[in-house]
Design a protein around this motif. Structure first.
Motif, short mmCIF file in Angstrom:
data_model
loop_
_atom_site.label_atom_id
_atom_site.label_comp_id
_atom_site.label_asym_id
_atom_site.label_seq_id
_atom_site.Cartn_x
_atom_site.Cartn_y
_atom_site.Cartn_z
N ALA A 20 0.84 -1.21 0.00
CA ALA A 20 0.00 0.00 0.00
C ALA A 20 0.87 1.25 0.00
CB ALA A 20 -0.93 -0.01 1.21
N LYS A 21 1.90 1.27 0.85
CA LYS A 21 2.79 2.44 0.91
C LYS A 21 3.54 2.62 -0.41
CE LYS A 21 5.02 1.35 4.63
NZ LYS A 21 5.97 1.44 5.76
N ARG A 22 3.92 1.53 -1.02
CA ARG A 22 4.62 1.62 -2.30
C ARG A 22 3.75 2.24 -3.38
NH1 ARG A 22 7.31 -3.46 -5.27
NH2 ARG A 22 6.97 -2.68 -7.35
N LEU A 23 2.48 1.85 -3.42
CA LEU A 23 1.57 2.46 -4.40
C LEU A 23 1.43 3.96 -4.13
CD1 LEU A 23 -0.46 2.43 -6.72
CD2 LEU A 23 -2.20 1.66 -5.08
N LEU A 24 1.24 4.32 -2.88
CA LEU A 24 1.11 5.75 -2.54
C LEU A 24 2.41 6.50 -2.87
CD1 LEU A 24 -0.81 5.42 0.85
CD2 LEU A 24 -1.75 6.17 -1.35
N ASP A 25 3.55 5.90 -2.56
CA ASP A 25 4.84 6.52 -2.88
C ASP A 25 5.01 6.69 -4.38
OD1 ASP A 25 5.59 6.66 -0.20
OD2 ASP A 25 6.77 4.81 -0.27
N ASP A 26 4.64 5.66 -5.15
CA ASP A 26 4.75 5.73 -6.61
C ASP A 26 3.90 6.85 -7.19
OD1 ASP A 26 6.54 3.62 -6.57
OD2 ASP A 26 5.09 2.12 -7.31
N LYS A 27 2.79 7.15 -6.52
CA LYS A 27 1.90 8.22 -6.98
C LYS A 27 2.32 9.58 -6.42
CE LYS A 27 -2.48 6.71 -8.08
NZ LYS A 27 -2.10 6.90 -9.42
N GLY A 28 3.35 9.61 -5.58
CA GLY A 28 3.82 10.87 -5.01
C GLY A 28 2.92 11.42 -3.93
N GLU A 76 -7.26 1.81 -7.61
CA GLU A 76 -6.30 2.17 -8.66
C GLU A 76 -6.67 1.48 -9.98
OE1 GLU A 76 -2.67 3.68 -10.46
OE2 GLU A 76 -4.16 4.39 -9.04
N ARG A 77 -6.96 0.19 -9.93
CA ARG A 77 -7.33 -0.55 -11.14
C ARG A 77 -8.59 0.01 -11.79
NH1 ARG A 77 -6.02 -4.76 -7.88
NH2 ARG A 77 -8.18 -5.28 -7.47
N GLU A 78 -9.53 0.46 -10.96
CA GLU A 78 -10.80 0.99 -11.46
C GLU A 78 -10.68 2.44 -11.92
OE1 GLU A 78 -13.33 0.39 -8.09
OE2 GLU A 78 -13.18 -1.79 -8.23
N GLY A 79 -9.51 3.05 -11.73
CA GLY A 79 -9.31 4.44 -12.13
C GLY A 79 -9.96 5.45 -11.20
N LYS A 80 -10.23 5.05 -9.96
CA LYS A 80 -10.93 5.91 -9.01
C LYS A 80 -10.01 6.53 -7.96
CE LYS A 80 -15.21 3.26 -9.41
NZ LYS A 80 -16.16 2.41 -8.70
N LEU A 81 -8.80 5.99 -7.83
CA LEU A 81 -7.91 6.45 -6.76
C LEU A 81 -7.47 7.90 -6.95
CD1 LEU A 81 -6.42 5.90 -4.15
CD2 LEU A 81 -4.58 4.87 -5.50
N ASP A 82 -7.10 8.26 -8.17
CA ASP A 82 -6.62 9.63 -8.42
C ASP A 82 -7.70 10.66 -8.08
OD1 ASP A 82 -4.09 8.80 -9.18
OD2 ASP A 82 -4.59 8.74 -11.32
N LEU A 84 -10.12 10.33 -5.89
CA LEU A 84 -10.25 10.37 -4.43
C LEU A 84 -9.11 11.16 -3.80
CD1 LEU A 84 -11.97 9.37 -2.07
CD2 LEU A 84 -10.64 7.26 -2.09
N LEU A 85 -7.90 10.96 -4.32
CA LEU A 85 -6.74 11.68 -3.81
C LEU A 85 -6.79 13.16 -4.13
CD1 LEU A 85 -3.98 9.07 -4.66
CD2 LEU A 85 -4.72 9.76 -2.36
N ALA A 86 -7.46 13.51 -5.22
CA ALA A 86 -7.56 14.91 -5.63
C ALA A 86 -8.59 15.66 -4.80
CB ALA A 86 -7.91 15.01 -7.10
N GLY A 87 -9.44 14.93 -4.12
CA GLY A 87 -10.47 15.57 -3.30
C GLY A 87 -11.70 15.80 -4.10
#
Length: 87
Positions: A20-28, A76-82, A84-87
């Protein structure tokens, strides 16, 4: 709009926490990590925020309880993470 705060509750040696941390790190993504290996007040806070949670990691984006590593990667796979992270 400000980006939401990201909190992740982890334990030492947890492979799912690492993923989980690696995915978050990869996304900055900047996040606050709470190590609950030894219990304590951070473990109690996690239990209040996610009463049904029994495993780590437990991830929160703003007020949204994402769940664990599998749920984070599914977003992330569903394209929803970005979004959610953007607010």
């Amino acid at each position: 709009m400000a980006t939401p705060k990201v909190d992740i509750y982890t334990k030492f040696g947890c492979g799912y926490c690492y993923r989980a941390k690696r995915l978050l790190d990869d996304k900055g993504v900047d996040y606050t990590e709470y190590d609950i290996t030894m219990g304590g007040p951070d473990r109690e806070e996690m239990a209040r925020r996610a009463p049904a949670a029994r495993t780590v990691p437990q991830i929160f984006i703003g007020e949204v309880h994402v769940g664990g590593s599998d749920e984070l990667h599914a977003l992330e796979r569903e394209g929803k993470l970005d979004d959610l992270l953007a607010g």
